[in-house]
Write a protein that holds these residues in place. Sequence first.
Motif, mmCIF file in Angstrom:
data_model
loop_
_atom_site.group_PDB
_atom_site.id
_atom_site.type_symbol
_atom_site.label_atom_id
_atom_site.label_comp_id
_atom_site.label_asym_id
_atom_site.label_seq_id
_atom_site.Cartn_x
_atom_site.Cartn_y
_atom_site.Cartn_z
ATOM 1 N N ILE A 101 -25.298 -34.559 0.285
ATOM 2 C CA ILE A 101 -25.343 -35.743 -0.478
ATOM 3 C C ILE A 101 -24.401 -35.829 -1.016
ATOM 4 C CG2 ILE A 101 -26.667 -36.541 -2.556
ATOM 5 C CD1 ILE A 101 -28.833 -33.749 -2.045
ATOM 6 N N ILE A 102 -24.000 -37.118 -1.129
ATOM 7 C CA ILE A 102 -22.918 -37.488 -1.153
ATOM 8 C C ILE A 102 -23.180 -38.740 -2.697
ATOM 9 C CG2 ILE A 102 -21.134 -39.425 -0.614
ATOM 10 C CD1 ILE A 102 -21.677 -39.161 1.928
ATOM 11 N N SER A 103 -21.858 -38.145 -3.307
ATOM 12 C CA SER A 103 -22.683 -38.801 -4.767
ATOM 13 C C SER A 103 -22.471 -40.006 -4.594
ATOM 14 C CB SER A 103 -22.616 -38.313 -6.329
ATOM 15 O OG SER A 103 -20.673 -38.100 -6.070
ATOM 16 N N HIS A 104 -21.513 -40.801 -4.342
ATOM 17 C CA HIS A 104 -19.897 -41.583 -4.104
ATOM 18 C C HIS A 104 -18.954 -41.642 -3.522
ATOM 19 C CE1 HIS A 104 -18.030 -40.194 -7.663
ATOM 20 N NE2 HIS A 104 -17.051 -40.590 -7.520
ATOM 21 N N PHE A 105 -18.289 -42.128 -3.475
ATOM 22 C CA PHE A 105 -16.975 -42.478 -2.160
ATOM 23 C C PHE A 105 -15.456 -41.753 -2.772
ATOM 24 C CE2 PHE A 105 -20.784 -43.961 0.359
ATOM 25 C CZ PHE A 105 -21.251 -44.154 1.183
ATOM 26 N N HIS A 106 -15.392 -41.932 -3.783
ATOM 27 C CA HIS A 106 -14.150 -41.510 -3.504
ATOM 28 C C HIS A 106 -13.736 -40.257 -3.694
ATOM 29 C CE1 HIS A 106 -14.430 -43.979 -8.360
ATOM 30 N NE2 HIS A 106 -14.389 -44.761 -7.141
ATOM 31 N N ALA A 107 -12.441 -40.535 -3.527
ATOM 32 C CA ALA A 107 -12.385 -39.047 -2.664
ATOM 33 C C ALA A 107 -11.940 -37.346 -2.926
ATOM 34 C CB ALA A 107 -10.382 -38.724 -2.700
ATOM 35 N N ASP A 108 -12.346 -37.344 -4.816
ATOM 36 C CA ASP A 108 -12.756 -36.105 -4.956
ATOM 37 C C ASP A 108 -13.527 -35.335 -4.140
ATOM 38 O OD1 ASP A 108 -12.822 -38.154 -5.900
ATOM 39 O OD2 ASP A 108 -12.534 -37.051 -8.207
ATOM 40 N N HIS A 109 -15.190 -36.713 -3.648
ATOM 41 C CA HIS A 109 -16.354 -36.568 -3.945
ATOM 42 C C HIS A 109 -16.656 -36.346 -2.208
ATOM 43 C CE1 HIS A 109 -17.545 -36.817 -7.761
ATOM 44 N NE2 HIS A 109 -16.828 -37.255 -7.669
ATOM 45 N N ILE A 110 -16.034 -36.899 -1.469
ATOM 46 C CA ILE A 110 -15.967 -36.697 -0.203
ATOM 47 C C ILE A 110 -14.982 -36.482 0.698
ATOM 48 C CG2 ILE A 110 -17.223 -38.638 -0.202
ATOM 49 C CD1 ILE A 110 -15.198 -40.425 1.321
ATOM 50 N N GLY A 111 -13.598 -35.223 0.166
ATOM 51 C CA GLY A 111 -12.375 -34.990 0.618
ATOM 52 C C GLY A 111 -12.590 -34.180 1.911
ATOM 53 N N GLY A 112 -14.199 -33.829 1.877
ATOM 54 C CA GLY A 112 -13.474 -32.524 3.133
ATOM 55 C C GLY A 112 -14.986 -32.419 3.788
ATOM 56 N N LEU A 113 -15.585 -33.667 3.997
ATOM 57 C CA LEU A 113 -16.830 -34.200 4.733
ATOM 58 C C LEU A 113 -16.231 -34.087 6.012
ATOM 59 C CD1 LEU A 113 -18.296 -37.556 3.487
ATOM 60 C CD2 LEU A 113 -18.907 -35.807 3.518
ATOM 61 N N CYS A 114 -15.461 -34.160 6.891
ATOM 62 C CA CYS A 114 -14.724 -33.813 8.185
ATOM 63 C C CYS A 114 -14.724 -32.820 8.856
ATOM 64 C CB CYS A 114 -13.342 -34.786 8.337
ATOM 65 S SG CYS A 114 -13.177 -36.825 8.415
ATOM 66 N N ASP A 115 -14.952 -31.856 7.749
ATOM 67 C CA ASP A 115 -15.653 -30.021 8.059
ATOM 68 C C ASP A 115 -16.171 -30.242 8.497
ATOM 69 O OD1 ASP A 115 -12.429 -30.108 7.184
ATOM 70 O OD2 ASP A 115 -12.963 -29.681 5.470
ATOM 71 N N PHE A 116 -17.434 -31.223 8.726
ATOM 72 C CA PHE A 116 -19.412 -30.804 8.900
ATOM 73 C C PHE A 116 -19.344 -31.163 9.610
ATOM 74 C CE2 PHE A 116 -17.714 -28.960 4.496
ATOM 75 C CZ PHE A 116 -17.601 -27.757 4.631
ATOM 76 N N PRO A 117 -19.134 -30.248 10.972
ATOM 77 C CA PRO A 117 -19.139 -31.265 11.957
ATOM 78 C C PRO A 117 -21.464 -31.483 12.372
ATOM 79 C CG PRO A 117 -18.881 -29.176 12.981
ATOM 80 C CD PRO A 117 -18.259 -29.103 11.696
ATOM 81 N N ASN A 118 -21.964 -30.443 12.049
ATOM 82 C CA ASN A 118 -23.304 -30.712 12.502
ATOM 83 C C ASN A 118 -23.963 -32.169 11.221
ATOM 84 O OD1 ASN A 118 -22.843 -30.071 14.647
ATOM 85 N ND2 ASN A 118 -23.205 -27.684 13.880
ATOM 86 N N ALA A 119 -23.539 -32.011 10.076
ATOM 87 C CA ALA A 119 -24.133 -32.669 9.092
ATOM 88 C C ALA A 119 -24.787 -34.305 9.018
ATOM 89 C CB ALA A 119 -23.476 -32.015 7.107
ATOM 90 N N GLN A 120 -26.081 -34.616 8.021
ATOM 91 C CA GLN A 120 -26.298 -35.181 7.939
ATOM 92 C C GLN A 120 -25.279 -35.970 6.780
ATOM 93 O OE1 GLN A 120 -29.831 -35.452 9.778
ATOM 94 N NE2 GLN A 120 -29.806 -37.565 10.995
ATOM 95 N N PHE A 121 -25.391 -37.059 6.332
ATOM 96 C CA PHE A 121 -24.424 -37.780 5.175
ATOM 97 C C PHE A 121 -25.886 -38.603 4.286
ATOM 98 C CE2 PHE A 121 -21.112 -37.446 8.114
ATOM 99 C CZ PHE A 121 -20.599 -36.482 7.246
ATOM 100 N N ILE A 122 -26.182 -38.380 3.151
ATOM 101 C CA ILE A 122 -27.589 -38.857 2.563
ATOM 102 C C ILE A 122 -26.328 -39.431 1.109
ATOM 103 C CG2 ILE A 122 -29.203 -38.727 1.004
ATOM 104 C CD1 ILE A 122 -29.816 -36.230 2.757
ATOM 105 N N CYS A 123 -26.954 -41.030 1.327
ATOM 106 C CA CYS A 123 -26.387 -41.347 0.343
ATOM 107 C C CYS A 123 -27.199 -42.557 0.253
ATOM 108 C CB CYS A 123 -24.535 -42.054 0.716
ATOM 109 S SG CYS A 123 -24.765 -43.190 2.018
ATOM 110 N N PHE A 124 -26.429 -43.666 -0.718
ATOM 111 C CA PHE A 124 -27.160 -44.874 -1.230
ATOM 112 C C PHE A 124 -25.839 -46.217 -0.217
ATOM 113 C CE2 PHE A 124 -28.770 -43.192 -5.482
ATOM 114 C CZ PHE A 124 -29.863 -44.148 -5.298
ATOM 115 N N GLN A 125 -27.005 -46.650 0.544
ATOM 116 C CA GLN A 125 -26.310 -47.973 1.458
ATOM 117 C C GLN A 125 -25.837 -48.931 0.765
ATOM 118 O OE1 GLN A 125 -29.282 -49.682 4.062
ATOM 119 N NE2 GLN A 125 -27.989 -50.676 4.702
ATOM 120 N N SER A 126 -25.955 -48.798 -0.579
ATOM 121 C CA SER A 126 -25.025 -50.211 -1.319
ATOM 122 C C SER A 126 -23.529 -49.047 -1.892
ATOM 123 C CB SER A 126 -26.645 -50.059 -2.438
ATOM 124 O OG SER A 126 -26.218 -49.204 -3.039
ATOM 125 N N GLY A 127 -24.040 -48.111 -1.874
ATOM 126 C CA GLY A 127 -22.221 -47.729 -2.090
ATOM 127 C C GLY A 127 -21.750 -47.291 -0.723
#
Length: 283
Positions: A101-127
Amino acid sequence: MKPVKVKFFQAGYCTHPEAIAIRDGKWKISQFPAVFALILHPEYGAILYDTGYSELFYQESKDFPYRLYALTTPVYFQPEESAAKQLQKFGISVEEVNYIIISHFHADHIGGLCDFPNAQFICFQSGYTAVKNLRGIAATKAGFLPGLLPINFEQRAIFVEQKSTVALPPEYDTFDTGFDLFGDRSLIAVELPGHVTGQLGLFFTDTDKQSYFLIADACWLSRAYQEFIQPHPLASLIFASKRDYIDTLKRVHELHKLNPSLNIIPTHCSDAWRKLSNLKLTF
């Protein structure tokens, strides 16, 4: 709300003058931890709320103009502090993380996304829409490092706006409705606009009957929502909307007054992190 298990971690920190984060603060350099949450759902398994920093941050911020991001908010991070490494030490492999679950797209919140190959990402489309095409100076100003997003992000994204809305409990009436992320009222998302467009806050209750509200960067220090203290005017230069930021902070403040036992967690508050770091999660 259907209960879940939760444990909090810190994946690095940045430094900044305290007085920018809260108006009555000191102009001393303070640490702002990058906290993320591991949520264990009885049906959907391991879920993260944000990831904090990773080593990829240094790679993506080494060249101009993205280097300006690192210079403005110096980052301190060791490889063993990544979400992936800490979860592996805890007994959860990166492949076992099913959702982030992504609160927002600042680097200190999404820095590790690429480390999780099977995860789906939940976020606001507006964000996501607000940042997806940003590059160079525009991206830097928005606190967004495009290289932190997996190349197949859109194929793995689940947009909150597509989820069913539900009424929140009467005691949370400063937020009328939320989005039921898994259809079982275990994790309820609400929008917290102002800091950025489409910032996602999360309500849930754990198996010890403790209720939580993760508010990301709706404020940076707990005292801000507890006493309704705004940040320094300079901080508004990076806000999507100063008016929305103040309105969101006021609603969180009112929620706190109505529900003093609700654990309201800003991502970057050192005092909150000290308390969270002592919580134990058992399988």
